[in-house]
Design a protein around this motif. Structure first.
Motif, PDB file in Angstrom:
ATOM      1  N   SER A 182       0.820  -1.215   0.000  1.00 18.25           N
ATOM      2  CA  SER A 182       0.000   0.000   0.000  1.00 18.25           C
ATOM      3  C   SER A 182       0.857   1.270   0.000  1.00 18.25           C
ATOM      4  O   SER A 182       0.383   2.335  -0.402  1.00 18.25           O
ATOM      5  CB  SER A 182      -0.941   0.003   1.200  1.00 18.25           C
ATOM      6  OG  SER A 182      -0.211   0.084   2.424  1.00 18.25           O
ATOM      7  N   PHE A 183       2.108   1.170   0.422  1.00 19.16           N
ATOM      8  CA  PHE A 183       3.009   2.319   0.365  1.00 19.16           C
ATOM      9  C   PHE A 183       3.665   2.435  -1.008  1.00 19.16           C
ATOM     10  O   PHE A 183       4.187   3.502  -1.353  1.00 19.16           O
ATOM     11  CB  PHE A 183       4.103   2.193   1.441  1.00 19.16           C
ATOM     12  CG  PHE A 183       3.597   2.389   2.839  1.00 19.16           C
ATOM     13  CD1 PHE A 183       3.555   3.657   3.398  1.00 19.16           C
ATOM     14  CD2 PHE A 183       3.149   1.319   3.588  1.00 19.16           C
ATOM     15  CE1 PHE A 183       3.091   3.851   4.691  1.00 19.16           C
ATOM     16  CE2 PHE A 183       2.681   1.490   4.880  1.00 19.16           C
ATOM     17  CZ  PHE A 183       2.640   2.760   5.431  1.00 19.16           C
ATOM     18  N   THR A 220       8.755  -4.943  -7.633  1.00 21.89           N
ATOM     19  CA  THR A 220       9.234  -6.078  -6.844  1.00 21.89           C
ATOM     20  C   THR A 220       9.475  -5.691  -5.393  1.00 21.89           C
ATOM     21  O   THR A 220       9.063  -6.405  -4.460  1.00 21.89           O
ATOM     22  CB  THR A 220      10.521  -6.642  -7.462  1.00 21.89           C
ATOM     23  OG1 THR A 220      10.259  -7.031  -8.815  1.00 21.89           O
ATOM     24  CG2 THR A 220      11.020  -7.842  -6.674  1.00 21.89           C
ATOM     25  N   ILE A 221      10.127  -4.559  -5.187  1.00 28.89           N
ATOM     26  CA  ILE A 221      10.519  -4.188  -3.834  1.00 28.89           C
ATOM     27  C   ILE A 221       9.321  -3.750  -2.996  1.00 28.89           C
ATOM     28  O   ILE A 221       9.418  -3.654  -1.763  1.00 28.89           O
ATOM     29  CB  ILE A 221      11.589  -3.078  -3.892  1.00 28.89           C
ATOM     30  CG1 ILE A 221      12.504  -3.173  -2.672  1.00 28.89           C
ATOM     31  CG2 ILE A 221      10.952  -1.695  -4.004  1.00 28.89           C
ATOM     32  CD1 ILE A 221      13.760  -2.358  -2.808  1.00 28.89           C
ATOM     33  N   SER A 222       8.185  -3.490  -3.657  1.00 27.58           N
ATOM     34  CA  SER A 222       6.973  -3.098  -2.929  1.00 27.58           C
ATOM     35  C   SER A 222       6.109  -4.278  -2.543  1.00 27.58           C
ATOM     36  O   SER A 222       5.100  -4.097  -1.858  1.00 27.58           O
ATOM     37  CB  SER A 222       6.137  -2.125  -3.784  1.00 27.58           C
ATOM     38  OG  SER A 222       6.856  -0.949  -4.092  1.00 27.58           O
ATOM     39  N   ARG A 223       6.479  -5.490  -2.964  1.00 27.17           N
ATOM     40  CA  ARG A 223       5.614  -6.656  -2.773  1.00 27.17           C
ATOM     41  C   ARG A 223       6.055  -7.550  -1.614  1.00 27.17           C
ATOM     42  O   ARG A 223       5.467  -8.626  -1.428  1.00 27.17           O
ATOM     43  CB  ARG A 223       5.582  -7.482  -4.069  1.00 27.17           C
ATOM     44  CG  ARG A 223       4.871  -6.770  -5.215  1.00 27.17           C
ATOM     45  CD  ARG A 223       5.101  -7.513  -6.526  1.00 27.17           C
ATOM     46  NE  ARG A 223       4.640  -8.891  -6.473  1.00 27.17           N
ATOM     47  CZ  ARG A 223       3.398  -9.283  -6.751  1.00 27.17           C
ATOM     48  NH1 ARG A 223       2.481  -8.389  -7.102  1.00 27.17           N
ATOM     49  NH2 ARG A 223       3.069 -10.563  -6.692  1.00 27.17           N
ATOM     50  N   PHE A 224       7.045  -7.133  -0.822  1.00 29.35           N
ATOM     51  CA  PHE A 224       7.537  -7.968   0.268  1.00 29.35           C
ATOM     52  C   PHE A 224       7.581  -7.164   1.565  1.00 29.35           C
ATOM     53  O   PHE A 224       7.418  -5.939   1.564  1.00 29.35           O
ATOM     54  CB  PHE A 224       8.915  -8.531  -0.069  1.00 29.35           C
ATOM     55  CG  PHE A 224       8.910  -9.450  -1.267  1.00 29.35           C
ATOM     56  CD1 PHE A 224       8.449 -10.750  -1.146  1.00 29.35           C
ATOM     57  CD2 PHE A 224       9.341  -9.013  -2.510  1.00 29.35           C
ATOM     58  CE1 PHE A 224       8.429 -11.604  -2.238  1.00 29.35           C
ATOM     59  CE2 PHE A 224       9.318  -9.854  -3.604  1.00 29.35           C
ATOM     60  CZ  PHE A 224       8.864 -11.152  -3.477  1.00 29.35           C
ATOM     61  N   ILE A 225       7.819  -7.883   2.647  1.00 30.83           N
ATOM     62  CA  ILE A 225       7.845  -7.251   3.969  1.00 30.83           C
ATOM     63  C   ILE A 225       9.224  -6.618   4.164  1.00 30.83           C
ATOM     64  O   ILE A 225      10.123  -7.187   4.796  1.00 30.83           O
ATOM     65  CB  ILE A 225       7.536  -8.290   5.070  1.00 30.83           C
ATOM     66  CG1 ILE A 225       6.234  -9.016   4.757  1.00 30.83           C
ATOM     67  CG2 ILE A 225       7.421  -7.611   6.438  1.00 30.83           C
ATOM     68  CD1 ILE A 225       5.942 -10.182   5.674  1.00 30.83           C
ATOM     69  N   LEU A 227      11.492  -2.538   4.273  1.00 27.63           N
ATOM     70  CA  LEU A 227      11.384  -1.126   4.638  1.00 27.63           C
ATOM     71  C   LEU A 227      11.368  -0.210   3.420  1.00 27.63           C
ATOM     72  O   LEU A 227      11.027   0.975   3.537  1.00 27.63           O
ATOM     73  CB  LEU A 227      12.560  -0.724   5.539  1.00 27.63           C
ATOM     74  CG  LEU A 227      12.829  -1.576   6.783  1.00 27.63           C
ATOM     75  CD1 LEU A 227      13.966  -0.963   7.592  1.00 27.63           C
ATOM     76  CD2 LEU A 227      11.575  -1.722   7.633  1.00 27.63           C
ATOM     77  N   ASP A 228      11.712  -0.748   2.268  1.00 33.70           N
ATOM     78  CA  ASP A 228      11.939   0.111   1.103  1.00 33.70           C
ATOM     79  C   ASP A 228      10.663   0.713   0.540  1.00 33.70           C
ATOM     80  O   ASP A 228      10.702   1.799  -0.043  1.00 33.70           O
ATOM     81  CB  ASP A 228      12.660  -0.692   0.024  1.00 33.70           C
ATOM     82  CG  ASP A 228      14.010  -1.205   0.490  1.00 33.70           C
ATOM     83  OD1 ASP A 228      15.015  -0.491   0.335  1.00 33.70           O
ATOM     84  OD2 ASP A 228      14.040  -2.318   1.049  1.00 33.70           O
ATOM     85  N   SER A 229       9.532   0.022   0.675  1.00 31.43           N
ATOM     86  CA  SER A 229       8.292   0.605   0.162  1.00 31.43           C
ATOM     87  C   SER A 229       7.932   1.874   0.941  1.00 31.43           C
ATOM     88  O   SER A 229       7.500   2.872   0.350  1.00 31.43           O
ATOM     89  CB  SER A 229       7.159  -0.415   0.249  1.00 31.43           C
ATOM     90  OG  SER A 229       6.963  -0.849   1.578  1.00 31.43           O
ATOM     91  N   MET A 230       8.137   1.855   2.272  1.00 33.84           N
ATOM     92  CA  MET A 230       7.906   3.069   3.061  1.00 33.84           C
ATOM     93  C   MET A 230       8.900   4.162   2.690  1.00 33.84           C
ATOM     94  O   MET A 230       8.544   5.335   2.544  1.00 33.84           O
ATOM     95  CB  MET A 230       8.006   2.773   4.553  1.00 33.84           C
ATOM     96  CG  MET A 230       6.907   1.887   5.111  1.00 33.84           C
ATOM     97  SD  MET A 230       7.269   0.150   4.915  1.00 33.84           S
ATOM     98  CE  MET A 230       6.168  -0.575   6.120  1.00 33.84           C
ATOM     99  N   LEU A 231      10.152   3.761   2.529  1.00 31.73           N
ATOM    100  CA  LEU A 231      11.186   4.732   2.174  1.00 31.73           C
ATOM    101  C   LEU A 231      10.867   5.412   0.850  1.00 31.73           C
ATOM    102  O   LEU A 231      10.944   6.645   0.733  1.00 31.73           O
ATOM    103  CB  LEU A 231      12.541   4.033   2.095  1.00 31.73           C
ATOM    104  CG  LEU A 231      13.703   4.872   1.570  1.00 31.73           C
ATOM    105  CD1 LEU A 231      14.076   5.950   2.570  1.00 31.73           C
ATOM    106  CD2 LEU A 231      14.903   3.982   1.252  1.00 31.73           C
TER     107      LEU A 231
END
Length: 315
Positions: A182-183, A220-225, A227-231
């Motif tokens: 969602s981020f 890809t980096i937004s689909r896992f648990i 910190l990068d999606s928030m960053l």
């Protein structure tokens, strides 16, 4: 005495005794444009022609009304084009949001194993759940958000996320990944509005958002648990807020200017609380701020008090 002397004298005397009467008008007294009844030059006033009602005649009234109608039509046409662009802009933003959601959420539950750095950050979130003290090099905000997603699923914090292990049935890893995704979803629409603020057309801005939407690394980096999606989300917020300040740089201290200025400060606080690499966003905003303040020095109309207010408002 010359032969022509006496004759010239008689001719002069005869011409002196003659009176010249002005010719009568050919068609009678039809009136003139000027009133010459007075011999005083100061009293000669130009009088415009009057129509039957006694009011001055207006030359070119038809042409003036045509121009007014033309300008009104141009204004209506311009307003209509602006409304069409606004509607198109909303359609573009909604389209990018939907496409971004599809690329981030599609079959996100397919891998039921602990993937890559989920072994670290999932475990850090579990430490928040069970109240275990730990130390990590990064700031805590993003890891606290991971822990919050685990609390929402009812996770007990006992699973330690060993790398490559299959998730047990009591760990709702699908919801945790969707929470992180969602981020990543807002990245495309935020890129779109950032380009609009920088002066791009809606079509060009949509193209930029489309590239962000289908970028393989960002998906890809937004689909896992992690910190990068928030960053990335908070970094995009910083860029969007800075572009808003740039858009309203000619109207300082207005509501819109303050709105984007405050949003810039909030987003910088979020990104620097997630990862240390977020300070690169602070560097970007700081360099632009120095450039803008230096550029304001050349404004001859700006007083010292207003210039100091620019410094204080950015502090």
């Amino acid at each position: 005495m010359s032969l022509f002397g006496p004759q010239s004298k008689q001719a002069r005397e005869a011409s002196a005794q003659c009176t010249v009467t002005p010719p009568e008008p050919l068609h009678g007294n039809t009136g003139t444009l000027f009133d010459d009844s007075s011999n005083n030059d100061d009293d000669k006033v130009t009088r415009p022609l009057l129509d039957q009602s006694g009011s001055p005649k207006r030359h070119g009234s038809k042409e003036g009304s045509a121009k007014d109608r033309g300008s009104a039509a141009n204004k209506d046409k311009h307003a209509g084009s602006n409304n069409a662009l606004d509607r198109l802009s909303h359609v573009y933003a909604i389209t990018l949001t939907v496409l971004s959601a599809i690329t981030r959420l599609y079959k996100i539950e397919w891998s039921d194993r602990v993937v890559w750095d989920e072994a670290h950050f999932g475990k850090f979130g579990a430490y928040y759940v069970n109240g275990t003290f730990y130390h990590d090099v990064h700031p805590p905000l993003a890891k606290m958000l991971v822990g919050f997603s685990e609390i929402l699923t009812g996770f007990d914090g006992l699973f330690t996320f060993p790398s490559g292990k299959t998730y047990p049935d009591n760990v709702n890893y699908t919801f945790m990944r969707r929470f992180n995704a969602s981020f990543g979803i807002p990245l495309a629409p935020m890129a779109y509005y950032t380009l609009l603020n920088l002066g791009c057309s809606p079509h060009a801005a949509f193209l930029g958002g489309f590239f962000v939407c289908f970028d393989n690394a960002l998906c890809t980096i937004s689909r896992f648990i992690l910190l990068d999606s928030m960053l990335l989300c908070f970094t995009s917020m910083s860029a969007l807020s800075l572009s808003g300040v740039y858009k309203h740089r000619k109207q300082p201290f207005t509501f819109n200017w303050w709105k984007w200025m405050v949003a810039t400060g909030v987003s910088l606080g979020l990104v620097t609380s997630s990862k240390w690499v977020g300070f690169l966003a602070v560097a970007l905003v700081g360099l632009y701020t120095l450039y803008e303040l230096y550029d304001l020095i050349e404004d001859a109309k700006m007083g010292a008090t207003k210039y100091i207010m620019h410094w204080v408002s950015r502090a």
